[in-house]
Scaffold this motif. Structure first.
Motif, short mmCIF file in Angstrom:
data_model
loop_
_atom_site.label_atom_id
_atom_site.label_comp_id
_atom_site.label_asym_id
_atom_site.label_seq_id
_atom_site.Cartn_x
_atom_site.Cartn_y
_atom_site.Cartn_z
N VAL A 36 29.89 -5.50 15.07
CA VAL A 36 29.92 -5.42 16.54
C VAL A 36 30.42 -4.02 16.90
O VAL A 36 30.79 -3.24 16.03
N ARG A 37 30.46 -3.74 18.20
CA ARG A 37 30.95 -2.44 18.63
C ARG A 37 31.99 -2.52 19.74
O ARG A 37 32.38 -1.52 20.32
N ARG A 38 32.42 -3.75 20.08
CA ARG A 38 33.48 -3.91 21.07
C ARG A 38 34.14 -5.27 20.88
O ARG A 38 33.55 -6.19 20.28
N GLU A 39 35.34 -5.39 21.40
CA GLU A 39 36.14 -6.58 21.16
C GLU A 39 35.52 -7.82 21.78
O GLU A 39 35.59 -8.92 21.21
N SER A 40 34.90 -7.68 22.95
CA SER A 40 34.29 -8.85 23.57
C SER A 40 33.16 -9.41 22.69
O SER A 40 32.97 -10.62 22.59
N SER A 41 32.44 -8.53 22.02
CA SER A 41 31.40 -8.97 21.09
C SER A 41 32.02 -9.63 19.87
O SER A 41 31.49 -10.62 19.34
N ASP A 95 34.12 -3.90 13.27
CA ASP A 95 33.85 -3.03 14.41
C ASP A 95 33.19 -1.75 13.89
O ASP A 95 33.86 -0.86 13.36
N SER A 137 32.06 0.69 15.38
CA SER A 137 32.36 1.91 16.11
C SER A 137 33.56 2.66 15.53
O SER A 137 33.74 3.85 15.80
N LYS A 138 34.35 1.97 14.70
CA LYS A 138 35.54 2.64 14.16
C LYS A 138 35.82 2.33 12.69
O LYS A 138 36.61 3.03 12.06
N ASN A 162 22.64 -1.49 26.71
CA ASN A 162 23.36 -2.23 25.66
C ASN A 162 24.57 -2.98 26.21
O ASN A 162 25.61 -3.08 25.56
N GLN A 163 24.42 -3.54 27.40
CA GLN A 163 25.51 -4.27 28.03
C GLN A 163 25.43 -5.78 27.78
O GLN A 163 26.44 -6.48 27.90
N GLN A 168 25.50 -9.33 26.23
CA GLN A 168 26.14 -10.02 25.13
C GLN A 168 25.61 -11.44 25.14
O GLN A 168 26.09 -12.29 25.87
#
Length: 344
Positions: free
Chosen positions: A197-202, A216, A218-219, A331-332, A334
Protein backbone atom coordinates in the motif's frame (compact mmCIF):
# COMPACT_ATOMS: atom_id res chain seq x y z
CA UNK A 1 -32.43 7.47 -21.62
CA UNK A 2 -29.60 9.19 -19.76
CA UNK A 3 -26.05 8.00 -20.38
CA UNK A 4 -22.53 9.19 -19.56
CA UNK A 5 -20.79 9.61 -22.89
CA UNK A 6 -17.54 10.91 -24.32
CA UNK A 7 -17.22 12.64 -27.69
CA UNK A 8 -13.42 12.82 -27.58
CA UNK A 9 -10.57 11.34 -25.59
CA UNK A 10 -9.18 13.37 -22.72
CA UNK A 11 -9.37 14.29 -19.05
CA UNK A 12 -12.36 13.33 -16.86
CA UNK A 13 -14.22 16.48 -17.87
CA UNK A 14 -14.82 15.05 -21.36
CA UNK A 15 -17.54 12.89 -19.78
CA UNK A 16 -21.00 14.35 -20.25
CA UNK A 17 -24.44 13.04 -19.31
CA UNK A 18 -26.72 13.18 -22.34
CA UNK A 19 -30.07 11.91 -23.51
CA UNK A 20 -29.57 9.15 -26.09
CA UNK A 21 -31.85 6.56 -27.63
CA UNK A 22 -32.81 3.61 -25.45
CA UNK A 23 -31.55 0.42 -27.12
CA UNK A 24 -33.96 -2.29 -28.23
CA UNK A 25 -33.09 -5.94 -27.53
CA UNK A 26 -32.70 -8.10 -30.60
CA UNK A 27 -33.09 -11.87 -30.81
CA UNK A 28 -31.35 -13.57 -27.90
CA UNK A 29 -30.76 -10.27 -26.11
CA UNK A 30 -32.01 -8.80 -22.85
CA UNK A 31 -32.67 -5.15 -22.09
CA UNK A 32 -31.30 -4.49 -18.61
CA UNK A 33 -32.41 -1.55 -16.51
CA UNK A 34 -29.03 -0.59 -15.06
CA UNK A 35 -29.49 0.20 -11.37
CA UNK A 36 -25.77 0.48 -10.68
CA UNK A 37 -22.63 0.61 -12.83
CA UNK A 38 -19.15 -0.08 -11.54
CA UNK A 39 -16.29 2.25 -12.46
CA UNK A 40 -12.93 0.61 -13.16
CA UNK A 41 -9.43 1.83 -13.92
CA UNK A 42 -9.93 0.28 -17.36
CA UNK A 43 -12.62 2.92 -18.01
CA UNK A 44 -10.04 5.61 -17.19
CA UNK A 45 -7.65 4.20 -19.78
CA UNK A 46 -10.44 3.94 -22.35
CA UNK A 47 -11.31 7.60 -21.76
CA UNK A 48 -7.68 8.54 -22.38
CA UNK A 49 -7.60 6.61 -25.67
CA UNK A 50 -5.05 4.09 -24.41
CA UNK A 51 -7.15 0.96 -24.98
CA UNK A 52 -9.02 1.45 -28.24
CA UNK A 53 -7.99 4.56 -30.19
CA UNK A 54 -10.55 3.71 -32.89
CA UNK A 55 -13.67 4.22 -30.77
CA UNK A 56 -16.66 5.69 -32.55
CA UNK A 57 -18.09 8.77 -30.83
CA UNK A 58 -20.32 9.46 -29.02
CA UNK A 59 -19.34 6.54 -26.84
CA UNK A 60 -20.81 5.20 -23.60
CA UNK A 61 -18.19 4.04 -21.09
CA UNK A 62 -18.39 1.23 -18.54
CA UNK A 63 -18.43 -2.57 -18.45
CA UNK A 64 -19.81 -3.51 -15.01
CA UNK A 65 -23.59 -3.44 -14.56
CA UNK A 66 -26.17 -4.79 -12.15
CA UNK A 67 -29.87 -4.21 -12.45
CA UNK A 68 -33.09 -5.86 -13.48
CA UNK A 69 -34.55 -7.27 -16.65
CA UNK A 70 -36.64 -4.65 -18.42
CA UNK A 71 -37.51 -6.41 -21.68
CA UNK A 72 -36.73 -9.60 -23.58
CA UNK A 73 -35.70 -10.07 -27.18
CA UNK A 74 -37.12 -12.85 -29.31
CA UNK A 75 -36.13 -16.34 -28.19
CA UNK A 76 -34.97 -15.42 -24.68
CA UNK A 77 -36.13 -18.10 -22.24
CA UNK A 78 -33.77 -18.00 -19.23
CA UNK A 79 -34.94 -14.72 -17.72
CA UNK A 80 -38.14 -12.96 -16.78
CA UNK A 81 -38.91 -9.26 -16.66
CA UNK A 82 -38.13 -7.86 -13.22
CA UNK A 83 -35.43 -10.39 -12.28
CA UNK A 84 -32.21 -9.06 -10.78
CA UNK A 85 -29.19 -9.71 -12.99
CA UNK A 86 -25.46 -9.03 -13.29
CA UNK A 87 -23.85 -8.68 -16.70
CA UNK A 88 -20.56 -10.25 -17.68
CA UNK A 89 -18.13 -7.38 -18.29
CA UNK A 90 -16.69 -8.91 -21.47
CA UNK A 91 -17.71 -11.67 -23.87
CA UNK A 92 -17.55 -12.81 -27.52
CA UNK A 93 -19.90 -10.80 -29.71
CA UNK A 94 -20.33 -13.65 -32.19
CA UNK A 95 -22.73 -16.30 -30.78
CA UNK A 96 -20.73 -18.95 -32.64
CA UNK A 97 -17.80 -18.19 -30.32
CA UNK A 98 -19.82 -18.58 -27.10
CA UNK A 99 -18.35 -21.98 -26.22
CA UNK A 100 -14.70 -20.97 -26.57
CA UNK A 101 -12.78 -21.15 -23.29
CA UNK A 102 -11.20 -19.10 -22.08
CA UNK A 103 -13.64 -16.67 -23.66
CA UNK A 104 -10.79 -14.15 -23.95
CA UNK A 105 -9.39 -16.34 -26.74
CA UNK A 106 -12.48 -15.87 -28.91
CA UNK A 107 -11.85 -13.79 -32.07
CA UNK A 108 -14.92 -11.65 -31.36
CA UNK A 109 -14.16 -11.10 -27.66
CA UNK A 110 -14.99 -7.54 -26.65
CA UNK A 111 -15.36 -5.41 -23.55
CA UNK A 112 -18.45 -3.19 -23.33
CA UNK A 113 -17.30 0.37 -22.78
CA UNK A 114 -13.96 -0.36 -24.44
CA UNK A 115 -14.92 -1.93 -27.78
CA UNK A 116 -18.70 -1.52 -27.95
CA UNK A 117 -21.17 0.77 -26.19
CA UNK A 118 -20.97 0.45 -22.41
CA UNK A 119 -23.17 0.52 -19.34
CA UNK A 120 -22.87 4.01 -17.82
CA UNK A 121 -26.52 4.37 -18.82
CA UNK A 122 -30.03 3.77 -17.61
CA UNK A 123 -30.41 0.80 -19.95
CA UNK A 124 -28.07 -1.61 -21.68
CA UNK A 125 -28.59 -4.55 -24.02
CA UNK A 126 -26.79 -7.77 -23.05
CA UNK A 127 -26.88 -11.17 -24.80
CA UNK A 128 -28.83 -13.71 -22.75
CA UNK A 129 -25.80 -16.02 -22.69
CA UNK A 130 -23.72 -13.43 -20.83
CA UNK A 131 -26.14 -12.55 -18.04
CA UNK A 132 -26.19 -14.06 -14.57
CA UNK A 133 -29.17 -14.12 -12.26
CA UNK A 134 -28.13 -12.05 -9.23
CA UNK A 135 -28.36 -14.40 -6.26
CA UNK A 136 -25.51 -12.77 -4.35
CA UNK A 137 -27.81 -11.23 -1.73
CA UNK A 138 -25.81 -7.99 -2.02
CA UNK A 139 -27.21 -4.48 -2.46
CA UNK A 140 -27.24 -3.69 -6.16
CA UNK A 141 -24.45 -1.13 -5.77
CA UNK A 142 -22.20 -3.81 -4.26
CA UNK A 143 -23.14 -6.33 -6.94
CA UNK A 144 -22.12 -3.82 -9.62
CA UNK A 145 -18.69 -3.54 -8.01
CA UNK A 146 -17.98 -7.24 -8.52
CA UNK A 147 -17.53 -8.14 -12.21
CA UNK A 148 -14.18 -6.78 -13.44
CA UNK A 149 -12.32 -6.78 -10.09
CA UNK A 150 -13.54 -10.22 -9.06
CA UNK A 151 -13.08 -11.87 -12.45
CA UNK A 152 -9.59 -10.43 -12.85
CA UNK A 153 -8.69 -11.68 -9.37
CA UNK A 154 -10.13 -15.16 -9.85
CA UNK A 155 -8.25 -15.70 -13.07
CA UNK A 156 -5.02 -14.12 -11.82
CA UNK A 157 -4.89 -15.85 -8.44
CA UNK A 158 -6.69 -19.15 -8.86
CA UNK A 159 -6.38 -20.06 -12.53
CA UNK A 160 -3.20 -18.45 -13.88
CA UNK A 161 -1.35 -18.07 -10.57
CA UNK A 162 -2.33 -21.59 -9.44
CA UNK A 163 -2.38 -20.45 -5.81
CA UNK A 164 -2.95 -23.27 -3.34
CA UNK A 165 -3.21 -23.77 0.41
CA UNK A 166 -0.02 -22.84 2.23
CA UNK A 167 1.38 -20.62 -0.52
CA UNK A 168 2.81 -17.25 0.37
CA UNK A 169 1.33 -14.75 -2.05
CA UNK A 170 2.18 -11.14 -2.77
CA UNK A 171 -0.68 -8.90 -3.94
CA UNK A 172 0.31 -5.40 -4.99
CA UNK A 173 -1.96 -2.39 -4.34
CA UNK A 174 -4.00 -4.14 -1.69
CA UNK A 175 -6.61 -1.37 -1.37
CA UNK A 176 -7.34 -1.19 -5.10
CA UNK A 177 -10.48 -2.95 -6.30
CA UNK A 178 -8.49 -5.79 -7.89
CA UNK A 179 -6.12 -5.95 -4.93
CA UNK A 180 -9.04 -6.25 -2.50
CA UNK A 181 -10.49 -9.15 -4.48
CA UNK A 182 -7.11 -10.83 -4.98
CA UNK A 183 -6.42 -10.84 -1.24
CA UNK A 184 -9.78 -12.46 -0.55
CA UNK A 185 -9.46 -15.07 -3.32
CA UNK A 186 -5.96 -16.04 -2.17
CA UNK A 187 -7.13 -16.41 1.42
CA UNK A 188 -10.16 -18.45 0.36
CA UNK A 189 -7.69 -20.85 -1.27
CA UNK A 190 -5.78 -21.18 2.00
CA UNK A 191 -2.81 -18.96 1.12
CA UNK A 192 -1.00 -16.48 3.35
CA UNK A 193 -1.01 -12.98 1.87
CA UNK A 194 1.36 -10.03 1.85
CA UNK A 195 0.34 -6.80 0.18
CA UNK A 196 1.67 -3.36 -0.64
CA UNK A 197 0.00 0.00 0.00
CA UNK A 198 1.09 3.63 -0.04
CA UNK A 199 -0.89 5.17 2.83
CA UNK A 200 -2.19 4.20 6.24
CA UNK A 201 -5.86 4.29 5.25
CA UNK A 202 -5.10 1.68 2.57
CA UNK A 203 -3.16 -0.37 5.12
CA UNK A 204 -6.23 -0.46 7.36
CA UNK A 205 -8.33 -1.84 4.52
CA UNK A 206 -5.76 -4.52 3.72
CA UNK A 207 -5.49 -5.58 7.35
CA UNK A 208 -9.26 -5.71 7.69
CA UNK A 209 -9.29 -8.21 4.81
CA UNK A 210 -6.81 -10.40 6.64
CA UNK A 211 -3.51 -9.62 4.90
CA UNK A 212 -0.76 -11.03 7.11
CA UNK A 213 1.93 -8.60 6.01
CA UNK A 214 1.16 -5.04 4.89
CA UNK A 215 4.10 -3.10 3.44
CA UNK A 216 4.11 0.65 2.90
CA UNK A 217 5.79 0.84 -0.51
CA UNK A 218 6.21 4.61 -0.17
CA UNK A 219 8.80 4.23 2.58
CA UNK A 220 9.72 0.58 3.11
CA UNK A 221 11.91 -1.79 1.09
CA UNK A 222 9.27 -4.14 -0.25
CA UNK A 223 11.58 -6.97 -1.28
CA UNK A 224 13.51 -6.83 1.99
CA UNK A 225 10.26 -7.13 3.93
CA UNK A 226 9.16 -10.05 1.78
CA UNK A 227 12.50 -11.79 2.21
CA UNK A 228 12.15 -11.53 5.97
CA UNK A 229 8.54 -12.75 5.85
CA UNK A 230 9.55 -15.83 3.81
CA UNK A 231 12.81 -16.51 5.68
CA UNK A 232 14.74 -15.57 2.56
CA UNK A 233 12.90 -18.02 0.32
CA UNK A 234 10.78 -15.60 -1.70
CA UNK A 235 7.05 -15.63 -2.31
CA UNK A 236 5.47 -18.49 -4.23
CA UNK A 237 3.19 -16.32 -6.35
CA UNK A 238 3.02 -12.58 -6.95
CA UNK A 239 0.01 -10.76 -8.40
CA UNK A 240 1.29 -7.61 -10.10
CA UNK A 241 -1.36 -5.11 -11.16
CA UNK A 242 1.16 -2.25 -11.44
CA UNK A 243 3.71 -3.06 -14.16
CA UNK A 244 6.68 -0.78 -14.86
CA UNK A 245 9.64 -0.88 -12.50
CA UNK A 246 7.46 -2.56 -9.88
CA UNK A 247 7.09 -5.63 -12.08
CA UNK A 248 10.86 -5.87 -12.46
CA UNK A 249 11.29 -5.82 -8.68
CA UNK A 250 8.46 -8.31 -8.28
CA UNK A 251 10.37 -10.83 -10.38
CA UNK A 252 13.17 -10.55 -7.83
CA UNK A 253 10.74 -11.16 -4.97
CA UNK A 254 9.48 -14.58 -6.08
CA UNK A 255 11.28 -17.80 -5.25
CA UNK A 256 13.00 -19.97 -7.86
CA UNK A 257 10.28 -21.62 -9.97
CA UNK A 258 7.83 -19.03 -8.62
CA UNK A 259 5.08 -17.36 -10.63
CA UNK A 260 4.48 -13.68 -11.35
CA UNK A 261 1.05 -12.86 -12.79
CA UNK A 262 0.96 -9.54 -14.65
CA UNK A 263 -2.35 -7.77 -15.28
CA UNK A 264 -1.90 -4.01 -15.01
CA UNK A 265 0.26 -1.07 -15.99
CA UNK A 266 -0.52 1.73 -13.53
CA UNK A 267 3.22 2.11 -12.81
CA UNK A 268 4.19 2.01 -16.48
CA UNK A 269 3.93 -0.02 -19.67
CA UNK A 270 7.65 -0.62 -20.15
CA UNK A 271 9.57 -3.13 -18.02
CA UNK A 272 13.31 -3.78 -17.89
CA UNK A 273 14.84 -6.59 -15.84
CA UNK A 274 17.94 -8.75 -15.62
CA UNK A 275 17.04 -11.81 -17.64
CA UNK A 276 19.71 -13.88 -15.87
CA UNK A 277 17.76 -13.81 -12.60
CA UNK A 278 14.68 -14.75 -14.57
CA UNK A 279 15.96 -17.83 -16.37
CA UNK A 280 18.52 -19.07 -13.85
CA UNK A 281 15.74 -18.95 -11.26
CA UNK A 282 13.39 -20.67 -13.72
CA UNK A 283 10.74 -18.14 -12.81
CA UNK A 284 7.48 -17.80 -14.70
CA UNK A 285 5.91 -14.56 -15.92
CA UNK A 286 2.31 -15.02 -16.97
CA UNK A 287 -0.24 -12.60 -18.37
CA UNK A 288 -3.93 -12.70 -17.58
CA UNK A 289 -7.24 -11.04 -18.39
CA UNK A 290 -10.75 -11.86 -17.17
CA UNK A 291 -12.19 -15.17 -15.98
CA UNK A 292 -15.16 -16.89 -17.58
CA UNK A 293 -18.85 -16.73 -16.73
CA UNK A 294 -18.67 -20.15 -15.04
CA UNK A 295 -15.89 -18.85 -12.79
CA UNK A 296 -18.09 -15.90 -11.81
CA UNK A 297 -21.03 -18.12 -10.91
CA UNK A 298 -18.72 -20.38 -8.90
CA UNK A 299 -17.97 -17.48 -6.51
CA UNK A 300 -21.60 -16.79 -5.57
CA UNK A 301 -21.60 -19.20 -2.60
CA UNK A 302 -18.54 -17.45 -1.13
CA UNK A 303 -20.16 -14.06 -1.76
CA UNK A 304 -23.37 -15.10 0.00
CA UNK A 305 -21.28 -16.42 2.89
CA UNK A 306 -19.49 -13.08 3.20
CA UNK A 307 -16.09 -14.56 2.36
CA UNK A 308 -15.78 -12.37 -0.74
CA UNK A 309 -17.12 -8.85 -0.69
CA UNK A 310 -16.33 -5.55 -2.37
CA UNK A 311 -15.08 -2.55 -0.46
CA UNK A 312 -16.94 0.53 -1.67
CA UNK A 313 -15.10 3.83 -1.97
CA UNK A 314 -18.03 5.93 -3.22
CA UNK A 315 -21.50 5.62 -4.69
CA UNK A 316 -22.28 8.57 -6.95
CA UNK A 317 -25.13 9.61 -9.26
CA UNK A 318 -24.47 9.20 -12.98
CA UNK A 319 -24.15 12.98 -13.26
CA UNK A 320 -20.92 12.69 -11.25
CA UNK A 321 -19.21 10.16 -13.52
CA UNK A 322 -16.44 12.69 -14.20
CA UNK A 323 -15.82 13.00 -10.47
CA UNK A 324 -15.50 9.23 -10.19
CA UNK A 325 -12.91 9.26 -12.97
CA UNK A 326 -11.04 12.07 -11.22
CA UNK A 327 -10.72 9.89 -8.12
CA UNK A 328 -9.23 7.11 -10.21
CA UNK A 329 -6.97 9.43 -12.19
CA UNK A 330 -5.61 10.94 -8.97
CA UNK A 331 -5.21 7.52 -7.27
CA UNK A 332 -7.65 8.58 -4.56
CA UNK A 333 -10.06 5.64 -4.75
CA UNK A 334 -9.80 3.03 -2.03
CA UNK A 335 -12.03 0.23 -3.18
CA UNK A 336 -14.72 0.42 -5.83
CA UNK A 337 -16.57 3.39 -7.28
CA UNK A 338 -20.17 2.89 -8.36
CA UNK A 339 -22.56 5.05 -10.39
CA UNK A 340 -26.35 5.17 -10.01
CA UNK A 341 -27.93 5.92 -13.41
CA UNK A 342 -31.38 6.60 -11.91
CA UNK A 343 -30.29 8.82 -9.00
CA UNK A 344 -31.35 12.46 -9.17
Amino acid sequence: MKAAVIRAFGAPDVIRVEEIATPTPGPGQVLVKVLAAGVNRLDHYVRLGQINPNLQFPHVLGSDAAGEVAALGAGVTRFKVGERVIAMPAYPLNPEHASIRPATAAPSYAIPGAHVQGVYAQYAVVPEAWLLRDTTGLPVEHAAALPVPLLIAVRAVQIVGEVKAGDRVLVHAGASSTGIMSIQIAQALGARVATTVRRESSARIARSLGAELVIDASKDDVNAALAQWTDGRGVDVAIDNLGGDTLARTLDAVRPMGIVVAMGFMAGVNVSFDVRNFFFGQKQLRGTLIADIEDFAAQFDAIRAGKIKPVIDSVLPLAEAARAHERIANNQAQGSLVLQPWAT
